[in-house]
Design an enzyme around this catalytic site. Structure first.
Site, PDB file in Angstrom:
ATOM      1  N   SER A 232       0.842  -1.189   0.000  1.00 46.56           N
ATOM      2  CA  SER A 232       0.000   0.000   0.000  1.00 46.56           C
ATOM      3  C   SER A 232       0.883   1.246   0.000  1.00 46.56           C
ATOM      4  CB  SER A 232      -0.943   0.011   1.203  1.00 46.56           C
ATOM      5  OG  SER A 232      -0.267   0.475   2.333  1.00 46.56           O
ATOM      6  N   LYS A 233       0.401   2.272  -0.724  1.00 49.30           N
ATOM      7  CA  LYS A 233       1.207   3.494  -0.866  1.00 49.30           C
ATOM      8  C   LYS A 233       1.467   4.139   0.483  1.00 49.30           C
ATOM      9  CE  LYS A 233      -1.539   5.535  -3.967  1.00 49.30           C
ATOM     10  NZ  LYS A 233      -2.435   4.481  -4.468  1.00 49.30           N
ATOM     11  N   SER A 234       0.427   4.083   1.372  1.00 46.23           N
ATOM     12  CA  SER A 234       0.571   4.757   2.649  1.00 46.23           C
ATOM     13  C   SER A 234       1.269   3.854   3.669  1.00 46.23           C
ATOM     14  CB  SER A 234      -0.797   5.190   3.163  1.00 46.23           C
ATOM     15  OG  SER A 234      -1.690   4.119   3.100  1.00 46.23           O
TER      16      SER A 234
END
Ligand code: GLU
Length: 307
Positions: A232-234
């Site tokens: 996930s990007k975050s």
């Protein structure tokens, strides 16, 4: 947005600016680009900046710069959801006026007994700005045929309940914005990660309530870390390195189940993408199992997190 000619394929890639692109997002970008180009269609990019508290400053510019260096050029202007509140408000007003949506003062703790699933208002308090939810009828089963995974069915009343369209903090919910934008931009084919598979029935319900067309859907396998977690990007996913685009494109191509030999000799992004397009076979995309990261994932030198 100018309307697509009737029946002309129009795909899109719609990242949230919560971090830099990682291999999973590059796979979604490349997969949606390949499917659009193979169909002789258009490919759009939309920045889904609906949630300022979760946004990472500068992330959308880095994402767009990364797409450019990967050779993935959108057709037409990049749209930003943060500037499209008036469109979402119009849709919400229509849903409220028809009775399909309602204002709700329930808090998270009011819904604790039902695991957060809303079937009727149980809250005793009132909030300064109520949330707005879509009313989901009892026994509401929504099905669709995913181009990669076949028939999918969800009992939306039981599994999701009346879902939020505008949050009590005034922010627009992803489900409403994505449905309004896909229709406004005349998107015919939504190709995205399988983490959004269970959002699709909600989006179909909203399309029906707003009398909007339902696009075709294809959900790509998730790219997981060797210990099985989704990138996930975050989260802790290592960004792909736009300064060295060929290894990242090769890795994304491999996660789409396509043969590495086909593009092995390409030495620039344009040739690689054109060669990839000639050899691309959607039947090879692994589904429904997850794709796993190839042994050597090219990563950004700025990032020190190990996978
Ligand atoms: N904005 C979502 C994300 O970055 C994708 C939404 C979509 O493709 O419908 O995961």
């Amino acid at each position: 947005m100018r309307p697509a000619p009737p029946n002309r394929y129009r795909g899109r890639f719609a990242p949230s600016p919560t971090g830099e692109l990682h291999l999973g997002s590059l796979m979604a970008a490349l997969g949606s680009w390949l499917l659009a180009r193979r169909a002789g269609g258009e490919w759009l990019v939309r920045i889904e900046d609906l949630d300022p508290p979760r946004e990472v400053p500068g992330a959308s510019d880095l994402q767009l710069a990364a797409l450019r260096s990967f050779g993935l050029q959108p057709d037409g202007e990049v749209v930003r959801q943060g500037r499209r509140g008036a469109l979402y408000q119009d849709a919400l007003d229509r849903l409220l006026a028809s009775g399909a949506a309602f204002r709700c003062h329930c808090s998270r703790s009011d819904l604790a007994d039902t695991g957060g699933i809303h079937r009727s208002c149980v809250g005793s308090g009132t909030r300064p700005v109520p949330a707005v939810r879509l009313r989901v009828p009892d026994r509401c089963e929504v099905g669709f045929v995913d181009a990669l995974r076949g028939r999918q069915v969800q009992r939306v009343d039981r599994e999701v309940g009346d879902f939020v369209l505008r949050r009590a903090d005034g922010l627009w919910a992803y489900q409403l914005a994505v449905v309004v934008d896909d229709a406004d931009q005349a998107v015919t084919d939504v190709v995205r990660g399988a983490d959004l598979l269970d959002s699709t029935p909600r989006q179909i319900l909203l399309q029906r309530a707003l009398a909007l067309p339902t696009p075709n859907y294809a959900h790509l396998p998730l790219v997981c870390t060797p210990d099985g977690r989704k990138l996930s990007k975050s989260g802790d996913a290592v960004p792909v390195d736009p300064a060295d685009p060929l290894p990242a494109l090769r890795a994304a191509w491999a996660t789409l189940g396509q043969p590495g030999e086909a593009i092995a000799s390409c030495t620039d992004t344009t040739t690689l993408l054109q060669t990839a397009l000639r050899h691309f076979d959607p039947d090879r995309i692994p589904a429904p199992e997850s794709a796993s990261i190839p042994a050597t994932v090219p990563t950004s030198p700025r990032c020190t997190t190990a996978l």
